[in-house]
Motif scaffolding. Structure first.
Motif, PDB file in Angstrom:
ATOM      1  N   TYR A   1       0.777  -1.268   0.048  1.00 23.51           N
ATOM      2  CA  TYR A   1      -0.088  -0.115   0.025  1.00 23.51           C
ATOM      3  C   TYR A   1       0.942   1.242   0.002  1.00 23.51           C
ATOM      4  N   GLY A   2       2.151   1.259   0.696  1.00 24.81           N
ATOM      5  CA  GLY A   2       2.803   2.203   0.705  1.00 24.81           C
ATOM      6  C   GLY A   2       3.442   2.342  -0.615  1.00 24.81           C
ATOM      7  N   VAL A   3       3.909   1.505  -1.480  1.00 23.04           N
ATOM      8  CA  VAL A   3       4.469   1.786  -2.680  1.00 23.04           C
ATOM      9  C   VAL A   3       3.121   2.153  -3.626  1.00 23.04           C
ATOM     10  N   LEU A   4       2.029   1.839  -3.332  1.00 24.47           N
ATOM     11  CA  LEU A   4       0.778   2.420  -4.288  1.00 24.47           C
ATOM     12  C   LEU A   4       0.592   3.806  -4.097  1.00 24.47           C
TER      13      LEU A   4
ATOM     14  N   ASN B   1       1.436   9.777  -5.209  1.00 19.32           N
ATOM     15  CA  ASN B   1       2.064  10.863  -4.948  1.00 19.32           C
ATOM     16  C   ASN B   1       3.160  11.482  -5.999  1.00 19.32           C
ATOM     17  N   LEU B   2       3.803  10.396  -6.485  1.00 19.01           N
ATOM     18  CA  LEU B   2       4.748  10.830  -7.573  1.00 19.01           C
ATOM     19  C   LEU B   2       3.908  11.381  -8.757  1.00 19.01           C
ATOM     20  N   GLY B   3       2.644  10.894  -9.396  1.00 16.91           N
ATOM     21  CA  GLY B   3       1.710  11.394 -10.242  1.00 16.91           C
ATOM     22  C   GLY B   3       1.360  12.860  -9.764  1.00 16.91           C
ATOM     23  N   TRP B   4       0.979  13.181  -8.589  1.00 15.43           N
ATOM     24  CA  TRP B   4       0.667  14.363  -8.175  1.00 15.43           C
ATOM     25  C   TRP B   4       1.936  15.668  -8.183  1.00 15.43           C
TER      26      TRP B   4
END
Length: 191
Positions: A84-87, A92-95
């Motif tokens: 879930y952390g990786v997801l 967040n990377l997308g944002w």
């Protein structure tokens, strides 16, 4: 629209499987973004933009329950927290990167923002349809006993896995009682 999308996505993925919903969401959202690109080009009315934005929000939030359920289907225990952390890191990377790319594309053409997003979403939907395996416990393809199934690859740990690592109610309460970590605000000052 987003709240409705989450409800529909969760119910639908529980009934018919995760993969089907994920593919549908990506394709529906790709069409919504392509429609927004078209709407910008033809200077459509605000009602058209509202409808297409609502469809995009519905499909985007519809994606979340089955993607989270897939993680729960394929991981256990502490590995689930890491997955879930990786997801979350991916989101967040997308944002973080998305607005920069969006600004670059908007400088080229405002419609290109939506058309490029539509292409990316459609590509993601196709890749999910081709590469992702269904994980719903009742909908997985069961290998025939006489047939060799695909080789399973273990997901490597993201970080060190130690005993007692992870979230627990006991651990949370322990931290909340520790005054070094939780500082309660002082009452109103008296003159």
């Amino acid at each position: 629209c987003g709240v409705g999308g989450q409800v529909v996505g969760g119910e639908w993925s529980d009934r018919s499987g995760r993969k089907r919903v994920l593919v549908f969401c990506q394709i529906l959202r790709a069409f919504a973004f392509a429609g927004l690109g078209w709407a910008v080009t033809v200077h459509a009315s605000i009602l058209v933009f509202t409808l297409l934005t609502g469809v995009s929000a519905f499909a985007g939030r519809m994606f979340e329950p089955p993607s989270g359920a897939m993680i729960a289907d394929i991981t256990t225990g502490e590995r689930r927290v890491e997955a879930y952390g990786v997801l979350r890191i991916g989101g967040n990377l997308g944002w973080a990167v998305g607005p920069a790319l969006g600004g670059f594309l908007a400088a080229l053409s405002y419609a290109s923002l939506f058309l490029v997003a539509a292409g990316v979403l459609l590509t993601a939907g196709i890749l999910i349809a081709i590469l992702v395996e269904e994980t719903h416990p009742e909908r997985r393809r069961r290998p025939r006993p006489d047939a060799a199934g695909p080789e399973r690859v273990a997901i490597p740990p993201v970080g060190p896995v130690g005993a007692g690592r992870g979230l627990s109610m006991e651990g949370t309460l322990l931290v909340l009682r520790d005054t070094r970590w939780v500082e309660l605000p002082a009452g109103p000052a008296r003159a």
